[in-house]
Write an enzyme that holds these catalytic residues in place. Sequence first.
Site, mmCIF file in Angstrom:
data_model
loop_
_atom_site.group_PDB
_atom_site.id
_atom_site.type_symbol
_atom_site.label_atom_id
_atom_site.label_comp_id
_atom_site.label_asym_id
_atom_site.label_seq_id
_atom_site.Cartn_x
_atom_site.Cartn_y
_atom_site.Cartn_z
ATOM 1 N N ARG A 140 15.231 1.383 -15.685
ATOM 2 C CA ARG A 140 14.556 2.750 -15.530
ATOM 3 C C ARG A 140 15.408 3.855 -15.054
ATOM 4 O O ARG A 140 15.127 4.941 -15.644
ATOM 5 C CB ARG A 140 13.340 2.562 -14.723
ATOM 6 C CG ARG A 140 12.139 1.881 -15.360
ATOM 7 C CD ARG A 140 11.322 1.072 -14.404
ATOM 8 N NE ARG A 140 11.718 0.136 -13.509
ATOM 9 C CZ ARG A 140 11.184 -0.567 -12.676
ATOM 10 N NH1 ARG A 140 9.865 -0.087 -12.164
ATOM 11 N NH2 ARG A 140 11.619 -1.563 -11.891
ATOM 12 N N PRO B 212 20.284 -7.394 -11.210
ATOM 13 C CA PRO B 212 19.329 -6.371 -11.389
ATOM 14 C C PRO B 212 18.725 -5.764 -10.097
ATOM 15 O O PRO B 212 18.672 -6.750 -8.971
ATOM 16 C CB PRO B 212 18.224 -7.139 -12.015
ATOM 17 C CG PRO B 212 18.189 -8.362 -11.880
ATOM 18 C CD PRO B 212 19.593 -8.651 -11.253
ATOM 19 N N LYS C 219 14.274 -15.177 -20.141
ATOM 20 C CA LYS C 219 14.099 -16.010 -18.927
ATOM 21 C C LYS C 219 13.243 -17.235 -19.745
ATOM 22 O O LYS C 219 12.206 -17.704 -19.083
ATOM 23 C CB LYS C 219 13.023 -15.335 -18.065
ATOM 24 C CG LYS C 219 13.908 -14.092 -17.431
ATOM 25 C CD LYS C 219 12.967 -13.323 -16.348
ATOM 26 C CE LYS C 219 13.652 -12.274 -15.671
ATOM 27 N NZ LYS C 219 13.983 -11.170 -16.519
ATOM 28 N N ASP D 272 17.225 -11.251 -22.462
ATOM 29 C CA ASP D 272 16.846 -11.409 -21.274
ATOM 30 C C ASP D 272 15.091 -12.160 -21.596
ATOM 31 O O ASP D 272 14.328 -11.211 -21.583
ATOM 32 C CB ASP D 272 16.680 -10.184 -20.390
ATOM 33 C CG ASP D 272 15.839 -10.591 -18.961
ATOM 34 O OD1 ASP D 272 15.455 -11.942 -18.868
ATOM 35 O OD2 ASP D 272 16.010 -9.799 -18.191
ATOM 36 N N ASP E 27 14.650 -1.411 -21.626
ATOM 37 C CA ASP E 27 13.122 -1.896 -21.677
ATOM 38 C C ASP E 27 12.223 -0.875 -22.272
ATOM 39 O O ASP E 27 11.104 -0.530 -21.766
ATOM 40 C CB ASP E 27 12.610 -2.397 -20.253
ATOM 41 C CG ASP E 27 13.418 -3.618 -19.875
ATOM 42 O OD1 ASP E 27 13.767 -4.386 -20.557
ATOM 43 O OD2 ASP E 27 13.433 -3.778 -18.731
ATOM 44 N N SER F 132 14.568 -10.149 -7.896
ATOM 45 C CA SER F 132 14.601 -8.932 -7.273
ATOM 46 C C SER F 132 13.607 -8.389 -6.571
ATOM 47 O O SER F 132 13.617 -7.459 -5.986
ATOM 48 C CB SER F 132 15.506 -8.066 -8.125
ATOM 49 O OG SER F 132 14.707 -7.699 -9.234
ATOM 50 N N GLY G 17 15.145 0.030 -5.717
ATOM 51 C CA GLY G 17 15.704 0.303 -4.523
ATOM 52 C C GLY G 17 17.297 -0.256 -3.887
ATOM 53 O O GLY G 17 17.603 0.105 -3.027
ATOM 54 N N ALA H 246 12.076 -20.811 -20.011
ATOM 55 C CA ALA H 246 11.448 -21.581 -19.467
ATOM 56 C C ALA H 246 10.742 -22.600 -20.062
ATOM 57 O O ALA H 246 9.669 -22.558 -19.904
ATOM 58 C CB ALA H 246 10.940 -20.818 -18.219
ATOM 59 N N ASP H 247 11.284 -23.601 -20.757
ATOM 60 C CA ASP H 247 10.496 -24.529 -21.584
ATOM 61 C C ASP H 247 11.248 -25.911 -21.364
ATOM 62 O O ASP H 247 12.192 -25.978 -20.820
ATOM 63 C CB ASP H 247 10.438 -24.093 -22.898
ATOM 64 C CG ASP H 247 8.900 -24.394 -23.427
ATOM 65 O OD1 ASP H 247 8.573 -25.897 -23.443
ATOM 66 O OD2 ASP H 247 8.323 -23.587 -23.884
HETATM 67 P P1 XMP Z 1 15.016 -1.999 -13.496
HETATM 68 O O1 XMP Z 1 14.010 -0.905 -14.347
HETATM 69 O O2 XMP Z 1 14.316 -2.310 -12.387
HETATM 70 O O3 XMP Z 1 14.985 -3.101 -14.594
HETATM 71 O O4 XMP Z 1 16.517 -1.211 -13.297
HETATM 72 C C1 XMP Z 1 15.638 -4.319 -14.156
HETATM 73 C C2 XMP Z 1 15.813 -5.089 -15.195
HETATM 74 O O5 XMP Z 1 16.210 -6.333 -14.906
HETATM 75 C C3 XMP Z 1 15.266 -7.258 -15.125
HETATM 76 N N1 XMP Z 1 14.978 -7.991 -13.875
HETATM 77 C C4 XMP Z 1 15.540 -9.233 -13.595
HETATM 78 N N2 XMP Z 1 15.791 -10.075 -14.524
HETATM 79 N N3 XMP Z 1 15.988 -11.597 -12.622
HETATM 80 C C5 XMP Z 1 16.075 -11.309 -13.825
HETATM 81 O O6 XMP Z 1 16.586 -12.329 -14.691
HETATM 82 C C6 XMP Z 1 15.487 -10.855 -11.645
HETATM 83 O O7 XMP Z 1 15.420 -11.183 -10.450
HETATM 84 C C7 XMP Z 1 15.232 -9.534 -12.217
HETATM 85 N N4 XMP Z 1 14.898 -8.359 -11.665
HETATM 86 C C8 XMP Z 1 14.661 -7.463 -12.542
HETATM 87 C C9 XMP Z 1 13.924 -6.516 -15.329
HETATM 88 O O8 XMP Z 1 13.091 -7.289 -16.423
HETATM 89 C C10 XMP Z 1 14.472 -5.377 -16.229
HETATM 90 O O9 XMP Z 1 14.650 -5.531 -17.406
#
Ligand code: XMP
Length: 211
Positions: free
Chosen positions: A191, A168, A60, A58, A9, A115, A174, A62-63
């Site tokens: 990150r 993720p 997501k 990614d 990202d 998450s 955390g 949604a349509d």
């Molecule tokens: P970080 O920086 O938190 O990035 O390690 C996490 C990556 O995953 C994506 N993300 C999600 N994608 N469902 C998803 O489809 C989730 O619950 C979710 N949580 C985090 C987030 O956009 C980033 O790219």
Amino acid sequence: MPDLILALDVLSRSEALRVADAAAPHLDAIKIGYPLVLAAGLDIAGPLSGFGIPLIADFKVADIPNTNRLIAEQVFAAGFSAIICQGFCGSDSVAACVEAADDAGGECYVVTEMSHPGALEFLSGKNAELLAQMAVDVGAHGIIAPATRPERVQTLRAIIGEKKILSPGVGAQGGDPAVIAPLIDGMIVGRAIYTAENPAKAARAYAEFRR
Ligand code: XMP
């Protein structure tokens, strides 16, 4: 033990290629989404494909089914191996992404429970379980489930069986990689790798959980 998937990202082509180049030897896939694609264009998939690692889109998605199909076709034509879609639009919308994935020889993953803390307001509990069952019913290749809640991953695993779970939430959000790794098929880390002073070293550390 799970694949290591980098959530890339970052906000420029040069930074994307720098981090990917450093981390690539330790990765099984790279996930990119709106931050990088809006900054650098969808054709960032071209140079990233050069690392020889599958790319996951990614968006997501949604349509309505027709729009989902149009989006998914563009994603696979651009060189991605997999797409992530939301499930809450219903089985016909998800099926459109699954069909596009199947036609391209790719994969489709359905978001169940997310998450972050706010996910618990609408898309957790029974709703997430219904989404997981629907992902199975429409032939999706797997689901996205939260590394921040391992007990929920176990519940969702009981629903989806052998289908894949990409998770993720490790690192910045955390989630504990040692706890989640045995429960999932792909560990998504963003990150904690791409903001690290040494992304190669950080990726290598997370790759240890593959063994
Ligand atoms: P970080 O920086 O938190 O990035 O390690 C996490 C990556 O995953 C994506 N993300 C999600 N994608 N469902 C998803 O489809 C989730 O619950 C979710 N949580 C985090 C987030 O956009 C980033 O790219």
